[in-house]
Design a protein around this motif. Sequence first.
Motif, PDB file in Angstrom:
ATOM      1  N   GLN A   1      35.513  10.715  28.932  1.00 57.07           N
ATOM      2  CA  GLN A   1      34.190  11.089  29.422  1.00 57.07           C
ATOM      3  C   GLN A   1      33.171   9.971  29.244  1.00 57.07           C
ATOM      4  O   GLN A   1      32.222   9.862  30.022  1.00 57.07           O
ATOM      5  CB  GLN A   1      33.695  12.350  28.689  1.00 57.07           C
ATOM      6  N   VAL A   2      33.363   9.145  28.215  1.00 57.39           N
ATOM      7  CA  VAL A   2      32.385   8.091  27.936  1.00 57.39           C
ATOM      8  C   VAL A   2      32.929   6.691  28.234  1.00 57.39           C
ATOM      9  O   VAL A   2      32.177   5.716  28.215  1.00 57.39           O
ATOM     10  CB  VAL A   2      31.904   8.152  26.468  1.00 57.39           C
ATOM     11  N   ALA A   3      34.225   6.592  28.488  1.00 53.58           N
ATOM     12  CA  ALA A   3      34.838   5.279  28.728  1.00 53.58           C
ATOM     13  C   ALA A   3      34.502   4.767  30.123  1.00 53.58           C
ATOM     14  O   ALA A   3      34.400   5.532  31.079  1.00 53.58           O
ATOM     15  CB  ALA A   3      36.344   5.368  28.561  1.00 53.58           C
ATOM     16  N   ASN A   4      34.361   3.450  30.219  1.00 56.12           N
ATOM     17  CA  ASN A   4      34.193   2.817  31.535  1.00 56.12           C
ATOM     18  C   ASN A   4      35.391   1.924  31.877  1.00 56.12           C
ATOM     19  O   ASN A   4      35.430   1.320  32.941  1.00 56.12           O
ATOM     20  CB  ASN A   4      32.904   1.999  31.582  1.00 56.12           C
ATOM     21  N   LYS A   5      36.383   1.861  30.964  1.00 56.52           N
ATOM     22  CA  LYS A   5      37.601   1.093  31.192  1.00 56.52           C
ATOM     23  C   LYS A   5      38.804   1.958  30.813  1.00 56.52           C
ATOM     24  O   LYS A   5      38.700   2.855  29.980  1.00 56.52           O
ATOM     25  CB  LYS A   5      37.617  -0.183  30.349  1.00 56.52           C
TER      26      LYS A   5
ATOM     27  N   TYR B   1      44.563  -3.103  32.954  1.00 51.66           N
ATOM     28  CA  TYR B   1      43.312  -2.797  32.238  1.00 51.66           C
ATOM     29  C   TYR B   1      42.218  -2.946  33.271  1.00 51.66           C
ATOM     30  O   TYR B   1      41.946  -4.053  33.759  1.00 51.66           O
ATOM     31  CB  TYR B   1      43.100  -3.760  31.073  1.00 51.66           C
ATOM     32  N   THR B   2      41.589  -1.817  33.613  1.00 54.82           N
ATOM     33  CA  THR B   2      40.719  -1.829  34.791  1.00 54.82           C
ATOM     34  C   THR B   2      39.541  -0.887  34.616  1.00 54.82           C
ATOM     35  O   THR B   2      39.441  -0.144  33.620  1.00 54.82           O
ATOM     36  CB  THR B   2      41.554  -1.444  36.037  1.00 54.82           C
ATOM     37  N   ASP B   3      38.648  -0.900  35.592  1.00 55.77           N
ATOM     38  CA  ASP B   3      37.493  -0.009  35.577  1.00 55.77           C
ATOM     39  C   ASP B   3      37.942   1.444  35.702  1.00 55.77           C
ATOM     40  O   ASP B   3      38.890   1.757  36.432  1.00 55.77           O
ATOM     41  CB  ASP B   3      36.560  -0.322  36.745  1.00 55.77           C
ATOM     42  N   LEU B   4      37.234   2.318  35.015  1.00 56.69           N
ATOM     43  CA  LEU B   4      37.424   3.756  35.194  1.00 56.69           C
ATOM     44  C   LEU B   4      36.201   4.270  35.952  1.00 56.69           C
ATOM     45  O   LEU B   4      35.176   4.618  35.364  1.00 56.69           O
ATOM     46  CB  LEU B   4      37.565   4.458  33.843  1.00 56.69           C
ATOM     47  N   ASP B   5      36.315   4.270  37.263  1.00 57.13           N
ATOM     48  CA  ASP B   5      35.221   4.676  38.139  1.00 57.13           C
ATOM     49  C   ASP B   5      35.310   6.185  38.348  1.00 57.13           C
ATOM     50  O   ASP B   5      36.136   6.668  39.134  1.00 57.13           O
ATOM     51  CB  ASP B   5      35.314   3.927  39.467  1.00 57.13           C
TER      52      ASP B   5
END
Length: 388
Positions: A162-166, A190-194
């Motif tokens: 919920q708070v991660a951006n990766k 290892y990438t963006d969590l959009d």
Amino acid sequence: MLIELSEDQQAIAENVRRTCSQFGDEYWSDCDTEKRFPTEFHRAMADNGWLGITMPEELGGAGLGVTEAAIMMHEVSASAGGYSAASALHLNLFGPHAVVVHGTDEQKERMLKPLIEGRDRACFGVTEPDAGLDTTSIKTFATKVDGGYSVTGRKIWTSSGQVANKILLLTRTTPKEECRKPTDGMTLFYTDLDKTQVEVRRIPKMGRNAVDSNATFIDDYFVPEEDRIGEEGQGFKYILHSLNPERILVGIEAVGLGRGALERAAKYAGERKVFGRLIGQNQGIQHPLAENWTYLESAYWMIMRAAYLYDAGKPCGAESNAGKFLGGRAAFDACTRAVMTHGGMGYSTEYQVERLFRESILLRIAPITEQLILSHIAERVLDLPKSY
């Protein structure tokens, strides 16, 4: 043979303890009740340099070993925050290890520095609903497209999503049935969590509510090629680098949680009077608490032995797994005994032990079950045939 912490290691413990002491019972109760990530705690640990304790010095980390990380995380989980506090941090310590070992210089700079500085938060996308601990049976698939990959699949128990951006994401790039070995054909990113394109759905759960767990739904999600870690098809080998450190850190966090609960129980027993005498005078109270101490102490030193072996580049699979097993059991027993020592007040939220008790059961289940640990030791140490 000297079995004690060095002065530098003692200083790590003292300084971490000092930072954690700024966040007391009320703060952690609020985070748990409100299901709110401990942002202020995470920020304080980043500002004091603890998020990079195992990361390379040239990137702003401390360049220390798993032993020092274990000392740090023991103090974190022994604090008022318990396992929620530890869970807010520990992916930083073992999760990115594949990037440290197999990432390019550009990737290390781009991916690790923001983690160390606390600007990024990452989650771990490995476990799947139909695979569980059988990682070779994951079905999330990355199909090669222009400039990268299109990923489709499902992940579960994605902590802090919920708070991660990766996200550190393990996929298949070759179907399992087409591989020579089940461990082949997996690729790590290892990438963006959009979250405008990936659905991250919170799972209601028993405890550790300050750190969310999630079901993650990925459909035709583009991941650029520069976010692939190492070679295509070698991802399973890469995540193996983090498995023993993960066992060590989770085991030591369990010990810290149990010791925090035991300290609360002993304090209560030394203050609470019933029938005109302190309950701590009764051997029926004393002996179980003393027994909890012995199990926590033995688990602690098994785990520190595993950490030493890992940092020395020696085999440590049996010790890491045994330490996690012992730590999880000892923590659960200590937290249970803390509730029982408090009697009816142990069932209330006032004394906090019910919160620690709810967290402790997780440490017997995740990230690996007791049964698989025992199977590992039976096969690798006792040379017994594989049972599954």
